[in-house]
Design a protein around this motif. Structure first.
Motif, PDB file in Angstrom:
ATOM      1  N   PHE A   1       0.836  -1.201   0.000  1.00 15.61           N
ATOM      2  CA  PHE A   1       0.000   0.000   0.000  1.00 15.61           C
ATOM      3  C   PHE A   1       0.871   1.252   0.000  1.00 15.61           C
ATOM      4  O   PHE A   1       0.687   2.154  -0.832  1.00 15.61           O
ATOM      5  N   TRP A   2       1.839   1.319   0.923  1.00 12.59           N
ATOM      6  CA  TRP A   2       2.663   2.519   1.024  1.00 12.59           C
ATOM      7  C   TRP A   2       3.558   2.701  -0.184  1.00 12.59           C
ATOM      8  O   TRP A   2       3.848   3.829  -0.600  1.00 12.59           O
TER       9      TRP A   2
ATOM     10  N   ALA B   1      -9.659  10.336  -3.572  1.00 12.96           N
ATOM     11  CA  ALA B   1     -10.322   9.170  -4.164  1.00 12.96           C
ATOM     12  C   ALA B   1      -9.298   8.155  -4.669  1.00 12.96           C
ATOM     13  O   ALA B   1      -9.507   6.941  -4.545  1.00 12.96           O
ATOM     14  N   GLY B   2      -8.199   8.642  -5.225  1.00 15.06           N
ATOM     15  CA  GLY B   2      -7.165   7.739  -5.700  1.00 15.06           C
ATOM     16  C   GLY B   2      -6.552   6.921  -4.580  1.00 15.06           C
ATOM     17  O   GLY B   2      -6.241   5.737  -4.761  1.00 15.06           O
ATOM     18  N   LEU B   3      -6.404   7.523  -3.410  1.00 13.98           N
ATOM     19  CA  LEU B   3      -5.877   6.795  -2.252  1.00 13.98           C
ATOM     20  C   LEU B   3      -6.900   5.784  -1.734  1.00 13.98           C
ATOM     21  O   LEU B   3      -6.522   4.699  -1.273  1.00 13.98           O
ATOM     22  N   GLU B   4      -8.172   6.121  -1.819  1.00 15.59           N
ATOM     23  CA  GLU B   4      -9.212   5.163  -1.421  1.00 15.59           C
ATOM     24  C   GLU B   4      -9.176   3.919  -2.309  1.00 15.59           C
ATOM     25  O   GLU B   4      -9.372   2.802  -1.831  1.00 15.59           O
TER      26      GLU B   4
ATOM     27  N   LEU C   1      -6.612   2.624  -3.554  1.00 12.14           N
ATOM     28  CA  LEU C   1      -5.465   1.826  -3.126  1.00 12.14           C
ATOM     29  C   LEU C   1      -5.708   1.112  -1.798  1.00 12.14           C
ATOM     30  O   LEU C   1      -4.928   0.232  -1.416  1.00 12.14           O
ATOM     31  N   GLY C   2      -6.768   1.496  -1.078  1.00  7.43           N
ATOM     32  CA  GLY C   2      -7.073   0.834   0.189  1.00  7.43           C
ATOM     33  C   GLY C   2      -7.131   1.739   1.391  1.00  7.43           C
ATOM     34  O   GLY C   2      -7.338   1.275   2.515  1.00  7.43           O
TER      35      GLY C   2
ATOM     36  N   PRO D   1      -4.531   0.483   5.276  1.00 10.62           N
ATOM     37  CA  PRO D   1      -5.377  -0.704   5.455  1.00 10.62           C
ATOM     38  C   PRO D   1      -5.402  -1.273   6.873  1.00 10.62           C
ATOM     39  O   PRO D   1      -6.316  -2.042   7.198  1.00 10.62           O
ATOM     40  N   GLU D   2      -4.434  -0.929   7.720  1.00  8.40           N
ATOM     41  CA  GLU D   2      -4.462  -1.392   9.113  1.00  8.40           C
ATOM     42  C   GLU D   2      -4.846  -0.295  10.095  1.00  8.40           C
ATOM     43  O   GLU D   2      -4.749  -0.477  11.302  1.00  8.40           O
TER      44      GLU D   2
END
Length: 219
Positions: A22-23, A75-78, A80-81, A100-101
């Motif tokens: 994710f990062w 929205a783009g980051l959403e 990605l998770g 995500p965590e």
């Protein structure tokens, strides 16, 4: 006189592969697993590394250290998770999000992304002025104190971002930090004489109780 030099950011998580990937996507970097329990998000220099290690402990409280990042859109980051915790507004020019965590980070939307998408590191403190000055003295650099209560540590040796900011918070620290930074020092004794407290193998706490990693350097 400077004692410390910045080395890298570290993060504890339950699933390094998922969080690391994710990062890497968020920052435009590369994720590489070291083993089943650790790995790194690698950028152009070793100082850009975010090192992830597995922990069995669930996240139960807000992190007292987080990253500020640049992005083209929330929205783009959403996609990605990431998830939104607090939308931009009410005077805020950023959106508070979670990976995500659940690890918090702040997003600053830009029309064009800079080469480095990490804007800065941010730490919480009950007394940000004192905490920031302690770190400024440790790094041997100037500290900017604002009228709004936050302080910024600037011109940190080897820091691959603008600054480390320290923000005031009312709540006390109740759990170890899952996100922290790592420094190098010539000797542990110098660090302890400055007021740092050992809390584990290679881990110290500053006067606010925020943990940070420590390695020795030869020069």
């Amino acid at each position: 006189m400077a004692i410390a030099r910045f080395k890298k950011v570290t993060m504890e998580c339950r699933d390094p592969e998922r969080v690391g990937a994710f990062w890497a996507d968020v920052l435009g970097r590369t994720w590489k697993a070291y083993d089943a329990d650790s790995g790194g998000v690698f950028g152009p220099t070793p100082r850009h590394t975010i090192w992830l290690t597995r922990t069995a402990e669930p996240k139960t409280v807000k992190n007292r250290v987080h990253l500020d990042v640049y992005a083209l859109s929330v929205a783009g980051l959403e996609v990605l998770g990431a998830s939104i915790l607090l939308p931009q507004g009410d005077g805020r020019t950023w959106t508070v999000m979670a990976d995500p965590e659940g690890n918090e980070f702040c997003t600053f939307v830009r029309d064009e992304l800079p080469e480095d998408r990490v804007a800065g590191l941010v730490a919480d403190a009950a007394d940000p002025r004192t905490a920031a000055q302690w770190w400024g003295d440790l790094f041997g650099v100037p500290v900017k104190h604002s009228d709004e209560g936050w302080s910024a540590i600037e011109q940190v040796p080897d820091l691959p971002m603008r600054s480390i900011s320290v923000n005031p918070v009312p709540e006390p620290k109740t759990a170890p930090n899952r996100v922290r930074w790592e420094i190098s020092v010539p000797a542990y004794a110098e660090l302890e004489a400055a007021g740092a407290r050992p809390v584990g193998p290679g881990v110290y706490a500053d006067p606010e109780g925020n943990e940070f990693g420590v390695v020795l350097r030869r020069s």
